[in-house]
Design a protein around this motif. Sequence first.
Motif, mmCIF file in Angstrom:
data_model
loop_
_atom_site.group_PDB
_atom_site.id
_atom_site.type_symbol
_atom_site.label_atom_id
_atom_site.label_comp_id
_atom_site.label_asym_id
_atom_site.label_seq_id
_atom_site.Cartn_x
_atom_site.Cartn_y
_atom_site.Cartn_z
ATOM 1 N N GLY A 92 25.399 63.851 37.674
ATOM 2 C CA GLY A 92 24.516 64.901 37.143
ATOM 3 C C GLY A 92 23.069 64.585 37.502
ATOM 4 N N ASN A 93 22.150 65.147 36.735
ATOM 5 C CA ASN A 93 20.728 64.912 37.024
ATOM 6 C C ASN A 93 20.363 63.434 36.947
ATOM 7 O OD1 ASN A 93 19.522 67.499 37.536
ATOM 8 N ND2 ASN A 93 19.961 68.009 35.414
ATOM 9 N N LEU A 94 20.868 62.760 35.921
ATOM 10 C CA LEU A 94 20.523 61.351 35.757
ATOM 11 C C LEU A 94 21.112 60.513 36.899
ATOM 12 C CD1 LEU A 94 19.193 59.128 34.167
ATOM 13 C CD2 LEU A 94 21.260 58.965 32.774
ATOM 14 N N GLY A 95 22.401 60.717 37.191
ATOM 15 C CA GLY A 95 23.024 59.992 38.300
ATOM 16 C C GLY A 95 22.291 60.253 39.607
ATOM 17 N N SER A 96 21.870 61.502 39.810
ATOM 18 C CA SER A 96 21.135 61.852 41.030
ATOM 19 C C SER A 96 19.787 61.134 41.077
ATOM 20 C CB SER A 96 20.902 63.363 41.102
ATOM 21 O OG SER A 96 22.142 64.037 41.075
ATOM 22 N N ALA A 97 19.118 61.060 39.929
ATOM 23 C CA ALA A 97 17.828 60.366 39.876
ATOM 24 C C ALA A 97 18.019 58.884 40.218
ATOM 25 C CB ALA A 97 17.195 60.509 38.485
ATOM 26 N N LEU A 98 19.103 58.298 39.733
ATOM 27 C CA LEU A 98 19.374 56.886 40.012
ATOM 28 C C LEU A 98 19.639 56.663 41.499
ATOM 29 C CD1 LEU A 98 21.650 56.138 36.916
ATOM 30 C CD2 LEU A 98 19.311 55.331 37.282
ATOM 31 N N CYS A 99 20.390 57.589 42.105
ATOM 32 C CA CYS A 99 20.693 57.455 43.534
ATOM 33 C C CYS A 99 19.439 57.585 44.392
ATOM 34 C CB CYS A 99 21.704 58.514 43.968
ATOM 35 S SG CYS A 99 23.333 58.221 43.284
ATOM 36 N N ALA A 100 18.470 58.345 43.893
ATOM 37 C CA ALA A 100 17.245 58.578 44.665
ATOM 38 C C ALA A 100 16.211 57.476 44.454
ATOM 39 C CB ALA A 100 16.635 59.923 44.260
ATOM 40 N N TYR A 101 16.464 56.605 43.487
ATOM 41 C CA TYR A 101 15.470 55.599 43.106
ATOM 42 C C TYR A 101 15.406 54.478 44.143
ATOM 43 C CZ TYR A 101 12.902 52.325 40.217
ATOM 44 O OH TYR A 101 11.959 51.455 39.743
ATOM 45 N N LEU B 94 14.969 63.213 37.435
ATOM 46 C CA LEU B 94 14.782 62.527 36.162
ATOM 47 C C LEU B 94 14.216 63.477 35.113
ATOM 48 C CD1 LEU B 94 14.884 59.969 34.491
ATOM 49 C CD2 LEU B 94 12.640 59.365 35.398
ATOM 50 N N GLY B 95 13.174 64.229 35.475
ATOM 51 C CA GLY B 95 12.605 65.203 34.546
ATOM 52 C C GLY B 95 13.655 66.205 34.088
ATOM 53 N N SER B 96 14.502 66.633 35.020
ATOM 54 C CA SER B 96 15.565 67.590 34.681
ATOM 55 C C SER B 96 16.561 66.969 33.717
ATOM 56 C CB SER B 96 16.294 68.039 35.945
ATOM 57 O OG SER B 96 15.387 68.643 36.849
ATOM 58 N N ALA B 97 16.909 65.692 33.953
ATOM 59 C CA ALA B 97 17.839 65.008 33.055
ATOM 60 C C ALA B 97 17.249 64.919 31.649
ATOM 61 C CB ALA B 97 18.162 63.609 33.588
ATOM 62 N N LEU B 98 15.954 64.673 31.566
ATOM 63 C CA LEU B 98 15.294 64.569 30.262
ATOM 64 C C LEU B 98 15.308 65.905 29.532
ATOM 65 C CD1 LEU B 98 12.285 62.334 31.353
ATOM 66 C CD2 LEU B 98 14.220 61.637 29.937
ATOM 67 N N CYS B 99 15.065 66.983 30.296
ATOM 68 C CA CYS B 99 15.053 68.320 29.679
ATOM 69 C C CYS B 99 16.445 68.709 29.171
ATOM 70 C CB CYS B 99 14.582 69.370 30.683
ATOM 71 S SG CYS B 99 12.840 69.211 31.075
ATOM 72 N N ALA B 100 17.467 68.175 29.816
ATOM 73 C CA ALA B 100 18.841 68.532 29.445
ATOM 74 C C ALA B 100 19.376 67.671 28.310
ATOM 75 C CB ALA B 100 19.751 68.382 30.672
ATOM 76 N N TYR B 101 18.638 66.622 27.972
ATOM 77 C CA TYR B 101 19.135 65.650 27.001
ATOM 78 C C TYR B 101 19.051 66.215 25.578
ATOM 79 C CZ TYR B 101 19.755 61.229 24.624
ATOM 80 O OH TYR B 101 20.215 60.225 23.816
ATOM 81 N N ARG B 102 20.202 66.357 24.938
ATOM 82 C CA ARG B 102 20.235 67.003 23.621
ATOM 83 C C ARG B 102 19.789 66.104 22.478
ATOM 84 N NH1 ARG B 102 26.094 69.766 24.368
ATOM 85 N NH2 ARG B 102 25.513 70.877 26.250
ATOM 86 N N GLY B 103 19.892 64.796 22.707
ATOM 87 C CA GLY B 103 19.597 63.840 21.638
ATOM 88 C C GLY B 103 18.175 63.926 21.112
ATOM 89 N N PHE B 104 17.240 64.371 21.955
ATOM 90 C CA PHE B 104 15.843 64.413 21.521
ATOM 91 C C PHE B 104 15.662 65.377 20.353
ATOM 92 C CE2 PHE B 104 14.395 63.304 26.091
ATOM 93 C CZ PHE B 104 14.539 61.959 25.825
ATOM 94 N N ARG B 105 16.150 66.568 20.525
ATOM 95 C CA ARG B 105 15.922 67.606 19.522
ATOM 96 C C ARG B 105 16.545 67.235 18.174
ATOM 97 N NH1 ARG B 105 16.218 73.796 21.346
ATOM 98 N NH2 ARG B 105 14.949 72.819 22.962
ATOM 99 N N GLU B 106 17.720 66.614 18.257
ATOM 100 C CA GLU B 106 18.407 66.193 17.025
ATOM 101 C C GLU B 106 17.551 65.262 16.179
ATOM 102 O OE1 GLU B 106 22.101 64.373 18.102
ATOM 103 O OE2 GLU B 106 22.889 66.232 18.949
ATOM 104 N N ARG B 107 16.663 64.523 16.844
ATOM 105 C CA ARG B 107 15.828 63.569 16.108
ATOM 106 C C ARG B 107 14.405 64.097 15.910
ATOM 107 N NH1 ARG B 107 17.886 59.646 13.207
ATOM 108 N NH2 ARG B 107 16.521 57.987 13.913
ATOM 109 N N GLY B 108 14.201 65.385 16.236
ATOM 110 C CA GLY B 108 12.889 65.982 15.960
ATOM 111 C C GLY B 108 11.884 65.880 17.096
ATOM 112 N N PHE B 109 12.377 65.619 18.319
ATOM 113 C CA PHE B 109 11.490 65.570 19.483
ATOM 114 C C PHE B 109 11.623 66.878 20.259
ATOM 115 C CE2 PHE B 109 12.428 61.050 18.706
ATOM 116 C CZ PHE B 109 11.148 60.544 18.626
ATOM 117 N N TYR B 110 10.544 67.620 20.368
ATOM 118 C CA TYR B 110 10.596 68.911 21.037
ATOM 119 C C TYR B 110 9.791 68.913 22.324
ATOM 120 C CZ TYR B 110 12.855 70.655 16.898
ATOM 121 O OH TYR B 110 13.753 70.845 15.892
#
Lengths: 208, 208
Positions: A92-101, B94-110
């Motif tokens: 996914g996005n994270l795996g892709s970011a790791l491959c590009a690092y 990486l930025g895309s992976a962060l935007c897709a990460y659901r865990g942030f919102r659950e803990r109050g990070f928007y």
Amino acid sequence: MKGFKIPEATISRLSVYSRYLESLYRKGITTVSSADIAQGVGVTSAQVRKDLAYFGEFGTRGVGYNVKELLDHTLKILGLNNTWNMVVVGAGNLGSALCAYRGFRERGFYIVGVFDNDLTKIGKKINEYEVLPIDHLEEVVRENNVEIGIIAVPAAYAQDVATRLVKAGVKGILNFAPTVLNIPDKIIVRSVDLTVNLEVLTFNIRRD
Amino acid sequence: MKGFKIPEATISRLSVYSRYLESLYRKGITTVSSADIAQGVGVTSAQVRKDLAYFGEFGTRGVGYNVKELLDHTLKILGLNNTWNMVVVGAGNLGSALCAYRGFRERGFYIVGVFDNDLTKIGKKINEYEVLPIDHLEEVVRENNVEIGIIAVPAAYAQDVATRLVKAGVKGILNFAPTVLNIPDKIIVRSVDLTVNLEVLTFNIRRD
């Protein structure tokens, strides 16, 4: 060093010092003081000396450290006097970011396979890596003497991937899934939990 | 707690305990022992008690902790009794992976804005976020009372982004770029360095 407890923060800083020494070495600089290292990486020079003292006597008072010698020492301590083969599970996005690092290869970490179970991802290219079906995981790990597995799948799949990686023979796992893995003690696991990182940040912001 | 040195590892574990307590609370569980928490997150119960002791007296001997109370305490300590607005700079993988990460919102990070300087990315959608031109960074930070900036750009751009974030008024930065940032002491920075994480892993593999 065995049986001697070295703080994890010291190892983390050693990794940072080591990369700084590498940059000096590339520039042709031959000696460096603890104050130079400290300034270069943003810690105190007392911290640098304390951290290095865990691993023996380095440097000469009033002269400093020989860059090449200290670099070689740090690489050896960190297990980087040989290269490491790794697999990335999750394209996914994270795996892709790791491959590009690019930083991995510079330090001797080679990705030899990227895996997913998603048919829309399998066969696609991420940089130079073709995404392989997860069924090939064990074979690639064994044939390439892979010692490190990187888990970049959703939390619900992480335990299954970890179990397969261990069975295939990896010695260490870098886990990006926000879950606690249940695996044998002899396998080294390091979790990169993005929420934990944010919460250490907010703790420190509120504390100030 | 001010002026009292709490190990960073304790704060990290507190974040993990807190999320475990949240999962218990959601399941309707009202009391929990340190042994239960320890088992749930994979540490020893002595460690749980030691970590919690930094923050005062919790629990009743022989009865354990009240889940809701301890959860509220941990959230307050971590600065999570209110929500946090964040911006992400860098709309790559990486930025895309962060935007897709659901865990942030659950803990109050928007996440309230995602930025890039790449014209091929600006205007595109990542999940529900439209990638904005970097020129809008300061405006979005000010108008949304953004306190946290996440840097997910290549190393060469990280310092410039950090300087802009600080000038715009963020209080903390989570930095994914493999570089040391030069910013004022009052700003809290936490770096997520993937190479450091791998090298702590290889140190421990070789040590075994």
